[in-house]
Design a protein around this motif. Structure first.
Motif, mmCIF file in Angstrom:
data_model
loop_
_atom_site.group_PDB
_atom_site.id
_atom_site.type_symbol
_atom_site.label_atom_id
_atom_site.label_comp_id
_atom_site.label_asym_id
_atom_site.label_seq_id
_atom_site.Cartn_x
_atom_site.Cartn_y
_atom_site.Cartn_z
ATOM 1 N N ARG A 165 8.573 9.635 -13.316
ATOM 2 C CA ARG A 165 8.362 10.022 -12.036
ATOM 3 C C ARG A 165 7.552 8.850 -11.382
ATOM 4 O O ARG A 165 7.790 8.588 -9.771
ATOM 5 C CB ARG A 165 7.423 11.242 -11.790
ATOM 6 N N PHE A 166 6.760 8.070 -11.933
ATOM 7 C CA PHE A 166 5.977 6.857 -11.348
ATOM 8 C C PHE A 166 6.778 5.737 -10.946
ATOM 9 O O PHE A 166 6.405 4.796 -10.365
ATOM 10 C CB PHE A 166 4.863 6.537 -12.308
ATOM 11 N N LEU A 167 7.979 5.743 -11.408
ATOM 12 C CA LEU A 167 8.966 4.698 -11.104
ATOM 13 C C LEU A 167 9.707 5.017 -9.993
ATOM 14 O O LEU A 167 9.893 4.523 -8.897
ATOM 15 C CB LEU A 167 9.768 4.485 -12.245
ATOM 16 N N ALA B 143 0.111 7.410 -6.356
ATOM 17 C CA ALA B 143 -1.128 8.398 -6.035
ATOM 18 C C ALA B 143 -0.466 9.872 -6.143
ATOM 19 O O ALA B 143 -1.184 10.638 -6.616
ATOM 20 C CB ALA B 143 -2.238 7.734 -5.382
ATOM 21 N N ALA B 144 0.104 9.846 -4.998
ATOM 22 C CA ALA B 144 0.542 11.258 -4.504
ATOM 23 C C ALA B 144 1.163 11.978 -5.690
ATOM 24 O O ALA B 144 1.337 13.059 -5.758
ATOM 25 C CB ALA B 144 1.507 11.172 -3.439
ATOM 26 N N ALA B 145 2.050 11.310 -6.570
ATOM 27 C CA ALA B 145 2.890 11.657 -7.567
ATOM 28 C C ALA B 145 2.090 12.261 -8.857
ATOM 29 O O ALA B 145 2.265 12.825 -9.579
ATOM 30 C CB ALA B 145 3.958 10.978 -7.963
ATOM 31 N N ASN B 146 0.723 11.721 -8.850
ATOM 32 C CA ASN B 146 -0.106 11.814 -10.149
ATOM 33 C C ASN B 146 -0.906 12.999 -10.059
ATOM 34 O O ASN B 146 -2.088 13.145 -10.103
ATOM 35 C CB ASN B 146 -1.253 10.825 -10.100
ATOM 36 N N PRO C 152 0.889 -1.306 0.068
ATOM 37 C CA PRO C 152 -0.178 -0.016 -0.078
ATOM 38 C C PRO C 152 0.878 1.466 0.135
ATOM 39 O O PRO C 152 0.370 2.335 -0.404
ATOM 40 C CB PRO C 152 -0.828 -0.255 1.343
ATOM 41 N N ALA C 153 1.794 1.478 0.774
ATOM 42 C CA ALA C 153 2.944 2.490 0.633
ATOM 43 C C ALA C 153 3.196 2.748 -0.790
ATOM 44 O O ALA C 153 3.710 3.939 -1.025
ATOM 45 C CB ALA C 153 4.011 2.384 1.673
ATOM 46 N N ILE C 154 3.406 1.721 -1.418
ATOM 47 C CA ILE C 154 3.897 2.086 -2.743
ATOM 48 C C ILE C 154 2.836 2.653 -3.764
ATOM 49 O O ILE C 154 2.799 3.874 -4.480
ATOM 50 C CB ILE C 154 4.386 0.648 -3.658
#
Length: 357
Positions: free
Chosen positions: A241-243, A21-24, A14-16
């Motif tokens: 960024r999502f990576l 989501a926070a970067a989106n 879940p932390a991942i």
């Protein structure tokens, strides 16, 4: 019931997912020219040192190819165990995509040693008609569930450097190797003289992603060309960024250790609970297990067990009438993950005991 087939089967921590989501939000520069990627690099430098150079990739095969191809000339080869992932499980990708010749060495326990390597290097190095051994590649955890200690890794690095070669570590499960031995990630890599590391993430709770890391002299040699090499090799992510946020969440905290420690503990619970008639393979001491357990099981018991609890047959043993060691048994592999529970392990052990009684 969750599977014991592979840690690739597991879901995402879940932390991942929260980090993704926070970067989106908003628009940020592509191809790693963003603050998320810089924060991920800072997190990795905190672990591996300030002179580390890295490129983030989508999977372990990409990381292996990028790590190796950056260090090799067209006439070079890489020495690996015959069971190595780059030799047996990447569908020829190193050869097809980068022209990398894999020189395999027999390693019954999945591990290379100086004694196993020295004759191969002596035979090939300097012989102008042969691929030149340029890199030694080891997997930690090795493909048969065995572990390299910091001292064993350092001995291989010393041997490689004495022959003007590099040492690469396929670290798809390096977190599990470190957690199992109670040492840092640096102790198994840069501090032991490793030149390049494929840093795993996918198998330890990330959605996707592994890193290609270089250290010391190798890092300085690779830094100027790694962007172009990763782009030319079709391994450069655009929305990086999502990576990157996954690496920051995993390695900027102790999430990597938490996930690996739990997976290892579940594998140890499984190994220690095995009934009579089920022998652990390749590892003499279960205290040196990571998150994989290899074991010999009677052939006739496998179909029903695999139907109920999915896992792979790793090696087919000889027939009963042969009289050979492990006659009538097959070697299987069970893999525990960050989300494997004690109840799931115990349910499998109960079923296994019932099957063998």
């Amino acid at each position: 019931m969750k599977s014991f087939a592979s840690d690739n089967y597991a879901g995402v921590h879940p932390a991942i997912l929260d980090a993704i989501a926070a970067a989106n939000v908003d628009h940020v520069p592509s191809y790693g020219e963003d603050h998320y990627t810089e924060r991920a690099m800072d997190a990795l430098r905190q672990i591996f040192g300030s002179d580390m150079h890295a490129r983030l990739c989508y999977n372990g095969t990409s990381a292996n190819i990028l790590c190796l191809s950056a260090l090799m000339r067209p006439w070079d080869g890489v020495i690996a165990a015959d069971t190595a992932h780059i030799n047996t499980d990447e569908c020829g990708a190193p050869e097809r995509l980068a022209g990398i010749k894999v020189i395999s060495v027999d390693a019954p326990d999945g591990k290379l040693t100086v004694d196993r390597l020295a004759p191969v290097v002596e035979h090939l190095q300097g012989f102008e008609h042969a691929r030149q051994p340029r890199v030694i590649s080891i997997s930690n955890v090795a493909e048969l569930g065995t572990l390299y200690t910091p001292a064993e890794t350092a001995a291989l690095a010393d041997f490689a450097h004495s022959r003007d070669m590099y040492l690469h570590v396929d670290g798809a499960r390096i977190a599990n190797a470190a957690a199992a031995q109670g040492v840092s990630l640096a102790a198994l890599t840069v501090d032991a003289g490793v030149d390049a590391l494929s840093l795993g993430g996918t198998k330890n709770g990330m959605l996707y992603g592994d890193g290609a890391l270089w250290f010391g002299k190798a890092a300085s040699e690779v830094a100027a060309s790694s962007f172009m090499l990763s782009k030319a090799s079709a391994m450069m992510g655009s929305k990086l960024r999502f990576l990157s946020v996954q690496f920051e969440a995993m390695y900027g905290t102790e999430l990597w250790l938490h996930c690996a420690t739990h997976a290892n503990a579940m594998a140890r619970r499984l190994a220690d609970g095995l009934p009579d008639g089920c022998e652990v393979a390749f590892v003499d001491d279960t205290r040196m297990l990571a998150n994989e357990v290899f074991a010999w099981l009677p052939k006739e018991q496998l179909p029903a067990l695999q139907e109920e609890f999915h896992f792979y047959t790793w090696e087919e043993g000889p027939a009963v009438e042969s009289g050979a060691p492990h006659a009538g048994y097959d070697c299987v592999r069970w893999v525990c993950s960050w989300d494997t529970t004690e109840a799931e392990v115990d349910a499998f052990l109960d079923r296994l005991k019932e099957s063998l009684s």
